[in-house]
Motif scaffolding. Structure first.
Motif, short mmCIF file in Angstrom:
data_model
loop_
_atom_site.label_atom_id
_atom_site.label_comp_id
_atom_site.label_asym_id
_atom_site.label_seq_id
_atom_site.Cartn_x
_atom_site.Cartn_y
_atom_site.Cartn_z
N GLU A 118 -3.17 -1.31 7.33
CA GLU A 118 -2.45 -2.36 6.60
C GLU A 118 -3.33 -3.60 6.43
O GLU A 118 -3.26 -4.28 5.40
CB GLU A 118 -1.15 -2.71 7.32
N ASN A 127 -0.68 -9.43 8.77
CA ASN A 127 -1.15 -8.15 9.32
C ASN A 127 -2.19 -8.38 10.41
O ASN A 127 -2.23 -7.68 11.42
CB ASN A 127 -1.72 -7.27 8.21
N LYS A 141 -0.32 -12.13 3.18
CA LYS A 141 -0.07 -10.73 3.53
C LYS A 141 -1.09 -10.25 4.55
O LYS A 141 -0.75 -9.61 5.54
CB LYS A 141 -0.11 -9.84 2.28
N THR A 175 -4.60 -5.08 2.60
CA THR A 175 -4.20 -6.41 2.11
C THR A 175 -5.32 -7.44 2.15
O THR A 175 -5.06 -8.64 1.99
CB THR A 175 -3.00 -6.93 2.92
N GLN A 204 -5.49 -10.84 0.06
CA GLN A 204 -4.13 -11.11 -0.44
C GLN A 204 -3.43 -12.22 0.34
O GLN A 204 -2.21 -12.20 0.53
CB GLN A 204 -3.30 -9.83 -0.41
#
Length: 380
Positions: free
Chosen positions: A97, A111, A107, A101, A104
């Motif tokens: 994950e 994570n 996000k 991301t 981003q």
């Protein structure tokens, strides 16, 4: 390599191995345009927020997640081993994950928080405690070696270990050197001029621990020792910085840099932008190029919180070694201190082997720096 008699466990371990070989976060998290953005940032008088570009992800993150959770670890009879593999699958899922991301913004940051956490108030206080000490003059701190010259120092140092690895050079690193575990490769920063102190630190850190645990992991019958136990970053970086200390390479400048990283990561939680983190580090006395590099390390991807773990890991390993005395089991691969009982259990059941390669500085302890010893003893 020892062959495991439990074919089911071997099969599950091999399935995970096939899937996670692509999960090398450091392959994707380092911006490809650092130097270009550095020039723009300095030209703007530290106001223009860098626009970093990242390597393209070359695998299907969703499909990899699906295949990972499709592995039926419930077939493992041993509850201790089953729980370990459950934790490992969740760990790898989190890293996927993170990779998915990168770039981003929030996000990725969230994570990263799930995978690595963030500094506590105590961690921040420890960092500020370190920064109170006055810098020490040392001729070894003078930059003088190119990356090509530095490579020869690494090759000479590595003769003490019975393994070989690849060395390559890159102008796209946010650090001055790193080990790529899956490739058994050391990467040196071709934009950096190394001092003797850098070389002393990096040989003990990157080869003496990171490459040692890479090679020991490959010798274990279970491939999880090579790819990594859950939350192994803190232990691995703690071991590596502790090797610097034991080899008498850990100087105050280096320890302060680790402290600056804690404050920089903490700035993410405070909502600081790249330029705000940079100015905060400058206010604490960092030179502009160093402040930029640390800011890149923590803001890359959208907010990478890993770097505070160098200091927390160092303190944990320091305390553990002073209490328990033996770090051997922690060199079996990319393992985690909190899973020490699981490591011992796997060894007792012949699912793992003791390390062949041992960190050189742990064996002879050349530490003579009383200031560093005082600091480590008094960290909270």
């Amino acid at each position: 390599m020892k062959i495991i008699k439990d074919s089911l466990l071997q099969d599950i371990d091999s399935q995970i191995d096939l899937l996670v070989k692509q999960i090398e976060l450091l392959n994707y998290i380092n911006p490809t345009n650092i130097e270009k953005q550095r020039k723009k940032f300095f030209k703007s008088k530290y106001t223009l927020e860098p626009n970093f570009k990242y390597p393209k992800i070359d695998f299907d993150t969703f499909e990899l997640q699906r295949e990972l959770f499709a592995i039926n670890i419930n077939d493992i009879d041993d509850p201790i081993i089953r729980k370990l593999y459950e934790d490992i699958i969740y760990e790898y899922s989190g890293l996927i994950e993170c990779i998915d991301t990168i770039g981003q913004g929030k996000k990725f940051y969230y994570n990263s928080l799930r995978c690595f956490g963030t500094p506590t108030e105590k961690d921040v206080e420890n960092a500020k405690f370190i920064l109170h000490f006055e810098d020490q003059d040392d001729d070894r701190l003078i930059p003088q070696y190119s990356n090509i010259e530095t490579e020869q120092f690494f090759r000479e140092y590595s003769k003490r270990y019975e393994f070989t690895y690849t060395i390559r050079h890159s102008d796209k690193l946010s650090s001055i050197a790193m080990v790529l575990n899956n490739e058994q490769t050391l990467v040196l920063n071709s934009n950096y001029t190394y001092s003797q102190a850098d070389i002393d630190i990096l040989t003990n850190h990157e080869i003496g621990v990171h490459m040692v645990t890479t090679m020991n992991g490959l010798l274990n019958p279970l491939k999880i020792f090579s790819h990594g136990f859950p939350n192994n970053t803190e232990t691995q970086e703690g071991l590596a910085v502790y090797a610097e200390h034991m080899s008498n390479s850990l100087n105050l400048k280096r320890l302060k840099r680790i402290a600056y990283r804690v404050l920089a990561v903490d700035s993410l939680a405070k909502g600081y932008s790249f330029s705000q983190t940079f100015r905060m580090l400058r206010n604490y006395g960092m030179k502009k190029n160093d402040a930029f590099s640390v800011s890149v390390r923590v803001h890359r991807g959208g907010g990478f919180t890993k770097d505070y773990l160098y200091l927390t890991g160092l303190k944990k390993i320091y305390n553990y070694h002073n209490k328990e005395g033996d770090l051997t089991a922690l060199l079996t691969g990319k393992v985690t201190l909190e899973y020490k009982d699981s490591i011992d259990y796997l060894i007792s059941k012949n699912y793992a082997v003791l390390p062949k390669h041992l960190t050189d500085s742990y064996q002879k302890n050349d530490n003579e720096n009383e200031t560093i010893s005082f600091i480590l003893e008094n960290l909270k």
